[in-house]
Write a protein that holds these residues in place. Structure first.
Motif, PDB file in Angstrom:
ATOM      1  N   ILE A   9       0.838  -1.210   0.000  1.00 19.24           N
ATOM      2  CA  ILE A   9       0.000   0.000   0.000  1.00 19.24           C
ATOM      3  C   ILE A   9       0.870   1.256   0.000  1.00 19.24           C
ATOM      4  CG2 ILE A   9      -1.685   1.324   1.337  1.00 19.24           C
ATOM      5  CD1 ILE A   9      -2.936  -1.393   2.107  1.00 19.24           C
ATOM      6  N   LEU A  10       1.953   1.247   0.771  1.00 23.47           N
ATOM      7  CA  LEU A  10       2.860   2.400   0.776  1.00 23.47           C
ATOM      8  C   LEU A  10       3.474   2.610  -0.607  1.00 23.47           C
ATOM      9  CD1 LEU A  10       4.680   2.083   4.222  1.00 23.47           C
ATOM     10  CD2 LEU A  10       2.996   3.805   3.526  1.00 23.47           C
ATOM     11  N   ASN A  11       3.818   1.534  -1.277  1.00 21.93           N
ATOM     12  CA  ASN A  11       4.344   1.647  -2.646  1.00 21.93           C
ATOM     13  C   ASN A  11       3.296   2.242  -3.583  1.00 21.93           C
ATOM     14  OD1 ASN A  11       7.068   0.781  -2.653  1.00 21.93           O
ATOM     15  ND2 ASN A  11       6.384  -1.324  -2.357  1.00 21.93           N
ATOM     16  N   LEU A  12       2.047   1.824  -3.446  1.00 23.41           N
ATOM     17  CA  LEU A  12       0.978   2.375  -4.278  1.00 23.41           C
ATOM     18  C   LEU A  12       0.765   3.865  -4.006  1.00 23.41           C
ATOM     19  CD1 LEU A  12      -1.635  -0.529  -4.193  1.00 23.41           C
ATOM     20  CD2 LEU A  12      -0.266   0.240  -6.149  1.00 23.41           C
ATOM     21  N   ILE A  13       0.801   4.252  -2.729  1.00 19.59           N
ATOM     22  CA  ILE A  13       0.652   5.675  -2.377  1.00 19.59           C
ATOM     23  C   ILE A  13       1.838   6.472  -2.912  1.00 19.59           C
ATOM     24  CG2 ILE A  13       0.535   7.341  -0.471  1.00 19.59           C
ATOM     25  CD1 ILE A  13      -1.031   5.208   1.100  1.00 19.59           C
ATOM     26  N   LEU A  14       3.037   5.887  -2.841  1.00 25.48           N
ATOM     27  CA  LEU A  14       4.234   6.546  -3.375  1.00 25.48           C
ATOM     28  C   LEU A  14       4.089   6.766  -4.880  1.00 25.48           C
ATOM     29  CD1 LEU A  14       7.189   7.537  -3.006  1.00 25.48           C
ATOM     30  CD2 LEU A  14       7.890   5.184  -3.446  1.00 25.48           C
ATOM     31  N   ILE A  52       8.548  10.877   2.993  1.00 22.42           N
ATOM     32  CA  ILE A  52       8.323  10.014   4.163  1.00 22.42           C
ATOM     33  C   ILE A  52       8.269   8.542   3.760  1.00 22.42           C
ATOM     34  CG2 ILE A  52       6.611   9.400   5.914  1.00 22.42           C
ATOM     35  CD1 ILE A  52       6.008  12.411   6.141  1.00 22.42           C
ATOM     36  N   ILE A  53       7.558   8.227   2.691  1.00 26.16           N
ATOM     37  CA  ILE A  53       7.458   6.835   2.256  1.00 26.16           C
ATOM     38  C   ILE A  53       8.811   6.322   1.775  1.00 26.16           C
ATOM     39  CG2 ILE A  53       6.426   5.274   0.552  1.00 26.16           C
ATOM     40  CD1 ILE A  53       3.901   7.047   0.702  1.00 26.16           C
ATOM     41  N   SER A  54       9.559   7.159   1.066  1.00 26.87           N
ATOM     42  CA  SER A  54      10.885   6.751   0.596  1.00 26.87           C
ATOM     43  C   SER A  54      11.804   6.422   1.762  1.00 26.87           C
ATOM     44  CB  SER A  54      11.509   7.846  -0.269  1.00 26.87           C
ATOM     45  OG  SER A  54      10.726   8.075  -1.415  1.00 26.87           O
ATOM     46  N   ILE A  55      11.778   7.251   2.797  1.00 30.68           N
ATOM     47  CA  ILE A  55      12.602   6.992   3.987  1.00 30.68           C
ATOM     48  C   ILE A  55      12.171   5.689   4.649  1.00 30.68           C
ATOM     49  CG2 ILE A  55      13.116   7.790   6.332  1.00 30.68           C
ATOM     50  CD1 ILE A  55      13.015  10.679   5.167  1.00 30.68           C
ATOM     51  N   CYS A  56      10.873   5.490   4.786  1.00 32.80           N
ATOM     52  CA  CYS A  56      10.352   4.279   5.419  1.00 32.80           C
ATOM     53  C   CYS A  56      10.750   3.027   4.631  1.00 32.80           C
ATOM     54  CB  CYS A  56       8.835   4.355   5.551  1.00 32.80           C
ATOM     55  SG  CYS A  56       8.081   2.875   6.244  1.00 32.80           S
ATOM     56  N   LEU A  57      10.586   3.064   3.319  1.00 31.57           N
ATOM     57  CA  LEU A  57      10.909   1.903   2.494  1.00 31.57           C
ATOM     58  C   LEU A  57      12.406   1.642   2.443  1.00 31.57           C
ATOM     59  CD1 LEU A  57       8.384   2.394  -0.443  1.00 31.57           C
ATOM     60  CD2 LEU A  57       8.225   0.777   1.461  1.00 31.57           C
ATOM     61  N   GLU A  63       7.457   2.189  10.195  1.00 33.50           N
ATOM     62  CA  GLU A  63       6.204   2.017   9.465  1.00 33.50           C
ATOM     63  C   GLU A  63       5.021   2.647  10.202  1.00 33.50           C
ATOM     64  OE1 GLU A  63       3.707  -1.446   7.161  1.00 33.50           O
ATOM     65  OE2 GLU A  63       5.180  -2.034   8.647  1.00 33.50           O
ATOM     66  N   LYS A  64       4.941   2.433  11.496  1.00 31.53           N
ATOM     67  CA  LYS A  64       3.809   2.965  12.258  1.00 31.53           C
ATOM     68  C   LYS A  64       3.832   4.500  12.264  1.00 31.53           C
ATOM     69  CE  LYS A  64       1.253   1.947  16.445  1.00 31.53           C
ATOM     70  NZ  LYS A  64       1.218   1.275  17.717  1.00 31.53           N
ATOM     71  N   ILE A  65       5.001   5.082  12.450  1.00 33.68           N
ATOM     72  CA  ILE A  65       5.144   6.543  12.419  1.00 33.68           C
ATOM     73  C   ILE A  65       4.815   7.071  11.027  1.00 33.68           C
ATOM     74  CG2 ILE A  65       6.824   8.430  12.586  1.00 33.68           C
ATOM     75  CD1 ILE A  65       8.239   6.745  14.758  1.00 33.68           C
ATOM     76  N   THR A  66       5.232   6.338  10.021  1.00 34.81           N
ATOM     77  CA  THR A  66       4.940   6.726   8.642  1.00 34.81           C
ATOM     78  C   THR A  66       3.442   6.743   8.389  1.00 34.81           C
ATOM     79  OG1 THR A  66       7.051   5.840   7.854  1.00 34.81           O
ATOM     80  CG2 THR A  66       5.310   6.107   6.216  1.00 34.81           C
ATOM     81  N   LEU A  67       2.755   5.720   8.861  1.00 37.54           N
ATOM     82  CA  LEU A  67       1.308   5.629   8.627  1.00 37.54           C
ATOM     83  C   LEU A  67       0.548   6.770   9.302  1.00 37.54           C
ATOM     84  CD1 LEU A  67       0.816   1.773   8.965  1.00 37.54           C
ATOM     85  CD2 LEU A  67       0.719   3.149   6.873  1.00 37.54           C
ATOM     86  N   ILE A  68       0.873   7.078  10.547  1.00 36.54           N
ATOM     87  CA  ILE A  68       0.161   8.166  11.227  1.00 36.54           C
ATOM     88  C   ILE A  68       0.541   9.515  10.609  1.00 36.54           C
ATOM     89  CG2 ILE A  68       1.786   8.496  13.155  1.00 36.54           C
ATOM     90  CD1 ILE A  68      -2.058   8.773  13.300  1.00 36.54           C
ATOM     91  N   SER A  69       1.804   9.662  10.207  1.00 35.84           N
ATOM     92  CA  SER A  69       2.228  10.912   9.558  1.00 35.84           C
ATOM     93  C   SER A  69       1.486  11.116   8.244  1.00 35.84           C
ATOM     94  CB  SER A  69       3.735  10.892   9.294  1.00 35.84           C
ATOM     95  OG  SER A  69       4.454  10.803  10.487  1.00 35.84           O
TER      96      SER A  69
END
Length: 161
Positions: A9-14, A52-57, A63-69
Motif C-alpha cells: 500500500i505504501l508503494n501504491l501511495i508513493l 516520508i514513504i521513501s525513507i520508510c521503504l 512504518e507505524k510513524i509513517t502511517l500516522i504521519s
C-alpha cells in the motif's frame, strides 16, 4: 521489518503521489494552465508523502510513524483542498494566501508590462477542469481516501502483526 500488505500500500501511495506531482507539472508546463497560490501549496503534501514513504521503504522501519504521519498529512491536504473548493465556489473569501495585490514602486513602462505578465492567478478562478470538476475538488476526495486508508492501517497495525 515492514509488513507485506502495508509495504504494498505504501508503494501504491508513493506511485500515486509521484503521478499526482507529475500530472500537476504536466498541466502547468505542457498544457499551459497557471496554478494559483493554493494550487501550489496543495502539492506540498504529495512531496512530503514521497519523502516520508521513501525513507520508510529505504530504512525498512518506522512504518507505524509513517502511517500516522501520512494520515495527518492527507487529512490536512483534505482540509486545504476543501478550503480551496470553498473559495472557488464563493462560500469563502480569498485570504492572504491568494493575495493578488501586486503593488509596485516602479512606474516604468517596461516594469509595469513585466509585472502584468507575472500576475498570479486568483484562487477562485478555475483554469483547468476534468469531467467538469476542478483539481481542488478531485484533491478533496483523493486526500480523504488516502487519509482514511493510512489511518485504518495505523489503527489496525498491531492486529496485523
Amino acid at each position: 521489518m515492514l509488513q507485506f500488505k502495508n509495504k504494498k500500500i505504501l508503494n501504491l501511495i508513493l506511485i500515486f503521489s509521484i503521478f499526482a506531482i507529475l500530472a500537476a507539472y504536466f498541466i502547468q508546463y505542457i498544457l499551459g494552465h497557471q496554478p494559483c497560490n493554493l494550487c501550489l501549496i496543495e502539492r506540498i503534501p504529495y512531496f512530503f508523502s514521497i519523502l516520508i514513504i521513501s525513507i520508510c521503504l529505504f530504512a525498512q522501519k518506522f512504518e507505524k510513524i509513517t502511517l500516522i504521519s501520512l494520515s495527518l498529512i492527507f487529512f490536512a491536504a483534505t482540509l486545504l483542498s476543501f478550503y480551496h473548493f470553498g473559495i472557488e465556489q464563493g462560500f469563502i473569501s480569498e485570504s492572504l494566501v491568494c493575495d493578488l495585490d501586486v503593488s509596485s514602486n516602479e512606474l516604468s513602462k517596461e516594469a509595469l508590462l513585466n509585472q502584468l505578465k507575472e500576475l498570479p492567478v486568483s484562487c477562485k478562478d478555475v483554469t483547468f477542469r476534468a469531467f467538469g470538476l476542478s483539481l481542488a475538488t478531485f484533491n478533496i476526495f483523493i486526500s480523504l481516501i488516502l487519509s482514511a486508508i493510512t489511518m485504518k492501517l495505523f489503527l489496525t497495525y498491531e492486529k496485523n502483526k
